[in-house]
Design an enzyme around this catalytic site. Structure first.
Site, mmCIF file in Angstrom:
data_model
loop_
_atom_site.group_PDB
_atom_site.id
_atom_site.type_symbol
_atom_site.label_atom_id
_atom_site.label_comp_id
_atom_site.label_asym_id
_atom_site.label_seq_id
_atom_site.Cartn_x
_atom_site.Cartn_y
_atom_site.Cartn_z
ATOM 1 N N CYS A 32 27.673 15.411 30.360
ATOM 2 C CA CYS A 32 26.751 15.964 29.469
ATOM 3 C C CYS A 32 25.663 14.903 30.384
ATOM 4 O O CYS A 32 25.274 15.737 31.492
ATOM 5 C CB CYS A 32 27.037 14.973 28.268
ATOM 6 S SG CYS A 32 27.384 13.142 28.193
ATOM 7 N N ARG A 47 28.067 10.779 26.305
ATOM 8 C CA ARG A 47 28.121 11.172 25.132
ATOM 9 C C ARG A 47 29.346 12.744 25.125
ATOM 10 O O ARG A 47 30.291 12.824 23.888
ATOM 11 C CB ARG A 47 27.419 12.695 24.699
ATOM 12 C CG ARG A 47 25.996 11.763 24.222
ATOM 13 C CD ARG A 47 24.333 12.658 24.366
ATOM 14 N NE ARG A 47 23.734 13.407 25.241
ATOM 15 C CZ ARG A 47 23.260 14.221 25.890
ATOM 16 N NH1 ARG A 47 22.860 14.859 24.532
ATOM 17 N NH2 ARG A 47 22.977 14.277 26.780
#
Lengths: 296, 139
Positions: free
Chosen positions: A254, A259
């Site tokens: 990410c 994430r």
């Protein structure tokens, strides 16, 4: 120290047919184990105010910058740091650590991932995270959690199985291997995400790693309650729609690896893919590095 | 150049708090004074603060030459955004648009410290920048 005590798994989780359901617990399970001395709850959030505003009774805060990152090198804490952290939260080698947090558990998954690097595998994520616990009107406290400090004998951190570095990512790009970009579609396409005249997310270039599939992390979540989607829905999302093969090496990334640790958790533990790594250098490294190719 | 008085005062008071937990508590108390703007959903995309995971929307208009600041933090867990929204509203509401001229991204770090995640600092900084830009456009 590869332990995951398989005791009284959550019934709602078992029924979902995940590959490794022992790494996920539901809020009922947590409520039943609030006073279990073998279970330690850890809250990890993006918002630095949330834990102090109210947390699960007895839960400890693990902050990604203050607790998990090296202050001088872009890297994680070392063996000594992990021993101190585990001592602070009163953990022993056999303690079951249950993580939860805001943002549908993305920071919880990040902390979970770092714990795996030290081989502490008796861990789980609380499905639905902080929001689900609160929506169910379960107890919160602002009392500071304390524990008797422990002597935790940590392993040296082993990044080899779960963490990808730039050169390994480049090799996978050359082999046209499986990469998953879990950022938003706007970040994937390279569209600007920032205010005019303000630096763009720490990267010189916008776009994505060549060949990466775009599967935003939150697609793995039921938006109503923040729980993970069913096995069938996850298979459709990653394997049918995107063609990811469970036996092939996969790297998720990410912006800084937070994430993507959520997607790493989904692919590895819920879908049971055998070789999944998180590239924590992610776009802030790839998008700035000299000589690395990108796609828009 | 100093920030508008309520912001400057809050930052100075924070500086007396050496314990991080006390600073966090002060910011939580600030977040409780946040008053959500009354706007109907769905909120217009052009009012959304870019890069802010908490989904924050801002409206700035003039009322008899004075700023009317309205901010919606569309996330009950967005305490930091609420604290910042409360402080920006207190500092700018009813003031001249030029009052916003000294606002900058450093304000976010002065309030929340340097240990914010990149995403969180980006979203909060964009909230400051958006309110500033909307205000100065009316100057």
């Amino acid at each position: 120290m590869k332990i995951n005590q398989n005791y009284d798994m959550s019934s709602s989780i078992q029924s979902r047919d995940y590959a490794h359901p022992e790494y996920l617990v539901d809020t009922d399970w947590v409520a039943e184990h609030l006073n279990d001395p073998n279970v330690i709850f850890v809250e990890s959030n993006e918002d630095p105010l949330l834990y102090a505003s109210g947390h699960i009774p007895g839960a400890f805060e693990v902050d990604w910058t203050l607790d998990l990152n090296d202050p001088l090198i872009r890297d994680y804490l070392n063996k000594d740091g992990f021993e101190k952290l585990m001592s602070r939260i009163g953990a022993g080698p056999r303690s079951k650590i249950v993580f939860y947090g805001d943002k549908n558990n993305w920071w919880a998954c990040y902390a979970f991932w770092v714990f795996q690097l030290f081989g502490h595998t008796n861990t789980a994520i609380m499905d639905g995270g902080r929001v689900k616990w609160i929506k169910e009107n379960r107890p919160l406290t602002t009392d500071k959690s304390t524990a008797e400090s422990t002597n935790y004998p940590a392993q040296t951190r082993d990044d080899s199985h779960l963490r990808a570095f730039r050169d390994e990512v480049l090799e996978l790009v050359k082999k046209q291997g499986q990469l998953v970009d879990v950022r938003s579609p706007e970040e994937y396409s390279g569209e600007r995400m920032h205010m005019p005249d303000y630096p763009n997310e720490g990267a010189l270039r916008g776009g994505h790693i060549p060949g990466a599939k775009s599967v935003p992390w939150a697609k793995a979540i039921n938006p109503d309650d923040g729980t993970f989607k069913s096995m069938e829905e996850l298979r459709e999302l990653y394997e049918v729609s995107q063609g990811l093969k469970s036996s092939e090496p996969t790297i998720a990334y990410c912006r800084i690896g937070e994430r993507s640790s959520h997607t790493w958790f989904v692919l590895k533990y819920l879908l049971g893919h055998s070789n999944v790594k998180n590239y924590d250098g992610s776009w802030t490294e790839w998008g700035n590095s000299v000589g690395l190719p990108i796609e828009k | 150049m100093p920030y508008p008085e309520p912001i400057q005062e809050f930052i100075e008071n924070l500086s007396f708090l050496e314990d991080r937990a006390d600073r966090v508590q002060a910011l939580i108390e600030l977040s409780k004074s946040y008053q959500p703007a009354q706007h109907e959903k769905p909120y217009p995309a052009e009012n959304r603060v870019p890069g802010c995971e908490s989904e924050v929307y801002t409206w700035v208009s003039l009322n008899d030459g004075a700023l009317d600041i309205q901010i919606v933090v569309d996330n009950p867990q967005g305490l930091s955004a609420m604290a910042l929204a409360a402080l920006l509203s207190e500092a700018l509401q009813g003031k001249s648009p030029k009052t916003a001229a000294t606002l900058d991204g450093e304000l976010v770090f002065a309030l929340f410290g340097r240990e914010l995640s990149m995403g969180k600092s980006l979203g909060l900084t964009n909230l400051v920048q958006q309110v500033k830009a909307q205000s100065l456009k009316l100057a």
